[in-house]
Enzyme design. Structure first.
Site, PDB file in Angstrom:
ATOM      1  CE  LYS A 147      -1.438   1.784   3.990  1.00 25.74           C
ATOM      2  NZ  LYS A 147      -1.277   3.211   4.283  1.00 25.74           N
ATOM      3  CG  ASN A 148       2.744   2.677   3.485  1.00 24.57           C
ATOM      4  OD1 ASN A 148       1.555   2.993   3.391  1.00 24.57           O
ATOM      5  ND2 ASN A 148       3.366   2.534   4.637  1.00 24.57           N
ATOM      6  CB  CYS A 207      -2.983  10.510  12.437  1.00 21.42           C
ATOM      7  SG  CYS A 207      -1.368   9.915  12.871  1.00 21.42           S
ATOM      8  NE  ARG A 234       2.091  10.850  10.487  1.00 23.39           N
ATOM      9  CZ  ARG A 234       1.606   9.796   9.804  1.00 23.39           C
ATOM     10  NH1 ARG A 234       0.575   9.123  10.277  1.00 23.39           N
ATOM     11  NH2 ARG A 234       2.166   9.421   8.675  1.00 23.39           N
ATOM     12  CG  ASP A 246       4.031   1.566   9.264  1.00 23.78           C
ATOM     13  OD1 ASP A 246       3.772   2.415  10.129  1.00 23.78           O
ATOM     14  OD2 ASP A 246       4.023   1.827   8.048  1.00 23.78           O
ATOM     15  NE  ARG A 276      -6.254   4.207   6.344  1.00 25.73           N
ATOM     16  CZ  ARG A 276      -5.199   4.605   7.039  1.00 25.73           C
ATOM     17  NH1 ARG A 276      -5.248   4.677   8.337  1.00 25.73           N
ATOM     18  NH2 ARG A 276      -4.086   4.961   6.434  1.00 25.73           N
TER      19      ARG A 276
HETATM   20  C1  UD1 Z   1       5.199   6.827   5.893  1.00 24.82           C
HETATM   21  C2  UD1 Z   1       4.225   5.669   5.880  1.00 24.82           C
HETATM   22  C3  UD1 Z   1       3.802   5.302   7.303  1.00 24.82           C
HETATM   23  C4  UD1 Z   1       5.045   5.055   8.164  1.00 24.82           C
HETATM   24  C5  UD1 Z   1       6.002   6.228   8.081  1.00 24.82           C
HETATM   25  C6  UD1 Z   1       7.322   5.979   8.810  1.00 24.82           C
HETATM   26  C7  UD1 Z   1       3.027   5.985   3.795  1.00 24.82           C
HETATM   27  C8  UD1 Z   1       1.743   6.298   3.116  1.00 24.82           C
HETATM   28  N1  UD1 Z   1       3.044   6.055   5.121  1.00 24.82           N
HETATM   29  O1  UD1 Z   1       4.495   7.962   6.435  1.00 24.82           O
HETATM   30  O2  UD1 Z   1       3.014   4.118   7.243  1.00 24.82           O
HETATM   31  O3  UD1 Z   1       4.653   4.869   9.503  1.00 24.82           O
HETATM   32  O4  UD1 Z   1       6.332   6.508   6.693  1.00 24.82           O
HETATM   33  O5  UD1 Z   1       7.963   4.882   8.274  1.00 24.82           O
HETATM   34  O6  UD1 Z   1       3.999   5.638   3.145  1.00 24.82           O
HETATM   35  N2  UD1 Z   1       8.287  14.370   9.983  1.00 24.82           N
HETATM   36  C9  UD1 Z   1       8.639  15.657  10.257  1.00 24.82           C
HETATM   37  N3  UD1 Z   1       8.430  16.594   9.289  1.00 24.82           N
HETATM   38  C10 UD1 Z   1       7.915  16.287   8.068  1.00 24.82           C
HETATM   39  C11 UD1 Z   1       7.563  14.962   7.801  1.00 24.82           C
HETATM   40  C12 UD1 Z   1       7.770  14.005   8.775  1.00 24.82           C
HETATM   41  O7  UD1 Z   1       9.118  15.964  11.343  1.00 24.82           O
HETATM   42  O8  UD1 Z   1       7.763  17.183   7.235  1.00 24.82           O
HETATM   43  C13 UD1 Z   1       8.468  13.329  11.018  1.00 24.82           C
HETATM   44  C14 UD1 Z   1       7.190  12.576  11.331  1.00 24.82           C
HETATM   45  O9  UD1 Z   1       6.394  13.249  12.282  1.00 24.82           O
HETATM   46  C15 UD1 Z   1       7.744  11.271  11.848  1.00 24.82           C
HETATM   47  C16 UD1 Z   1       8.983  11.059  10.986  1.00 24.82           C
HETATM   48  O10 UD1 Z   1       9.339  12.352  10.496  1.00 24.82           O
HETATM   49  O11 UD1 Z   1       8.129  11.402  13.195  1.00 24.82           O
HETATM   50  C17 UD1 Z   1       8.799  10.112   9.831  1.00 24.82           C
HETATM   51  O12 UD1 Z   1       7.658  10.497   9.082  1.00 24.82           O
HETATM   52  P1  UD1 Z   1       7.524  10.206   7.521  1.00 24.82           P
HETATM   53  O13 UD1 Z   1       8.632   9.295   7.087  1.00 24.82           O
HETATM   54  O14 UD1 Z   1       7.366  11.474   6.790  1.00 24.82           O
HETATM   55  O15 UD1 Z   1       6.160   9.420   7.464  1.00 24.82           O
HETATM   56  P2  UD1 Z   1       5.097   9.419   6.295  1.00 24.82           P
HETATM   57  O16 UD1 Z   1       5.791   9.553   4.989  1.00 24.82           O
HETATM   58  O17 UD1 Z   1       4.012  10.385   6.620  1.00 24.82           O
END
Ligand code: UD1
Length: 438
Positions: free
Chosen positions: A22-23, A117, A122, A309, A401
């Site tokens: 999915k991701n 969430c 986030r 995850d 989901r």
């Molecule tokens: C993706 C995955 C999710 C997984 C996560 C971490 C998808 C659709 N989702 O989410 O299932 O749990 O990776 O492996 O692929 N952060 C910041 N600033 C930002 C963005 C992120 O500080 O602009 C932080 C987040 O709060 C978190 C960490 O960085 O603590 C990692 O987040 P991120 O890798 O961005 O997660 P997603 O891409 O949203």
């Protein structure tokens, strides 16, 4: 609303096939915005998040349909829309992944600012920083992220954040940079297999990307991208869920369509906790319990570390191990919603800052529990499979989901699990009891 009724105690045996990830699929779908030509994504799982992304693409002028072979075929019908509305984005955070491709291709994007969430705040500061670094103007106005770039020269950016690199930010910057006028260097890029899979798809479309799989991606912008066909990688989180299930239920399970090289941290932990893992060819692993469950500490990290995850699913193993284990969340310090539900089944877990201290108990006992998010729901199903008596997992729309027909897959392995309507309680309990006698 659906629920699962699970009767614990069955040892899982047999073979199961994982879906594509999915991701990986969601950003791949977003990437189809980068071309006027049709794209074909093979073997796309039927998940509610995929349906949600199809709706978002439709709003943005890209129609999609499944063909007879289960491939999702996309087709551009209108390249004018630039806005992803709140009504859709609020239902799925991953919608933010349309920001980069919209900006890259249409040079203007307006995407509703995603909220937090259940596992906490986030932010998307790294997404915005990255897009600014390659030349876009990015503002937050009226609840929207507005990005414009009459020209997009490319640039250099470091995307490491307080919790390590960001998967979503890396993907968004990549998807904008592939159509920039100049070269972009992303340092501190996420190395998750889903990022590499996106790079492969973008390259198949004609993008020029170097350093794939490393923390330094070099992107040389091209004028246009073509359509492409692509098979997304198998779902490593689903595979890891079955690994945990096999060890937990003292089962013997062959997990097919998985990439053992993407699963190293989880397989290593499964062995430490009492499992035996054997590789079966290129794309399968055989997993069984070898000795009594042993406690083990788990720290979640960015790839190739132990994935956040899979944290909840492996916590179920910890709840039944002989001793004390500590899980520390290094990605989402508040991602512990499952603790209170596991406690309803008799688990002993204490939260201490970003850690959970788990004292193993001899057994769990079935109870009604409430799913709070996708992976926590999977953990509750695992707990139900091993708990004495009946566990009812409510609100399974969370699990739909990201897991395709998970109850059918567990049932095919011998797990006693049924999907039921929330108001059809007695019928479901009786059906499970009858299946047990049969
Ligand atoms: C993706 C995955 C999710 C997984 C996560 C971490 C998808 C659709 N989702 O989410 O299932 O749990 O990776 O492996 O692929 N952060 C910041 N600033 C930002 C963005 C992120 O500080 O602009 C932080 C987040 O709060 C978190 C960490 O960085 O603590 C990692 O987040 P991120 O890798 O961005 O997660 P997603 O891409 O949203």
């Amino acid at each position: 609303m659906d629920k699962f009724v699970v009767e614990g105690g069955a040892r899982l045996r047999g073979e199961v096939r994982c879906a594509t990830a999915k991701n990986a699929v969601l950003p791949l779908m977003a990437a189809t915005l980068l071309t006027e030509e049709p794209c074909r994504l093979l073997d796309v799982p039927r998940l509610s998040d995929v349906e949600m992304m199809r709706r978002i693409l439709r709003v943005l002028g890209v129609e999609s349909e499944f063909d007879a072979e289960g491939a999702l075929c996309t087709r551009l019908v209108d390249d004018a829309p630039r806005e992803a509305p709140w009504e859709l984005v609020r239902k799925m955070r991953a919608s933010i992944s349309v920001l980069g491709p919209l900006l890259g291709k249409r040079r203007t994007a307006r995407v509703s600012f995603p909220g937090g969430c259940v596992f906490g705040h986030r932010p998307i500061d790294l997404h915005m920083k990255g897009l600014r670094a390659i030349g876009a103007e990015v503002e937050v106005r009226g609840g929207f992220v507005e990005a414009t770039a009459p020209s997009l020269p490319g640039g250099e950016v470091f995307l490491g954040g307080p919790f390590g690199s960001s998967v979503g930010a890396t993907q968004n910057v990549l998807m904008a940079a592939v159509l920039a006028e100049g070269t972009t260097v992303i340092d501190g890029a996420a190395c998750e297999p889903e990022v590499t899979d996106l790079c492969r798809f973008l390259r198949a479309m004609g993008a020029e990307i170097g350093g794939m799989g490393s923390p330094r991606l070099v992107v040389r912008g091209v004028a246009r991208l073509s359509g492409a066909e692509h098979r997304p990688i198998p779902d490593r989180i689903e595979a890891g869920t079955f690994v945990a299930a096999a060890v937990l239920t003292d089962g013997e399970v062959t997990i097919r369509n998985c990439r053992p090289d993407h699963l190293r941290a989880a397989l290593d932990k499964a062995v430490e906790m009492g499992g035996e893992v054997r590789r079966v060819g290129e794309d399968a692993v055989f997993v069984r319990r070898q000795r009594p469950l042993a406690p083990a500490d788990i720290d979640t990290h960015v790839y190739p570390g132990f994935p956040t995850d899979m944290q909840a699913q492996f916590m179920v193993l910890q709840t039944l191990a002989h001793g004390v284990s500590v899980t520390t969340e290094k990605i989402y310090p508040d991602r512990f919603m499952h603790i209170s539900e596991l406690a309803r089944l008799g688990a002993h877990v204490r939260k201490e800052g970003p850690s959970a201290i788990v004292s193993g108990v001899p057994k769990l006992s079935g109870a009604p529990v409430m799913a709070s998010d996708l992976r926590a729901s999977a953990a509750l199903v695992l707990a139900g499979l091993v708990a004495e008596g009946t566990t009812q997992v409510h609100r399974v729309y969370h699990i739909d989901r990201g897991y395709e027909r998970i109850e059918e897959k567990f049932a095919a392995l011998g797990g006693r699990i049924l999907r039921a309507k929330d108001d059809d309680e007695n019928a479901a309990v009786e059906a499970v009891a009858a299946a047990q006698k049969a």
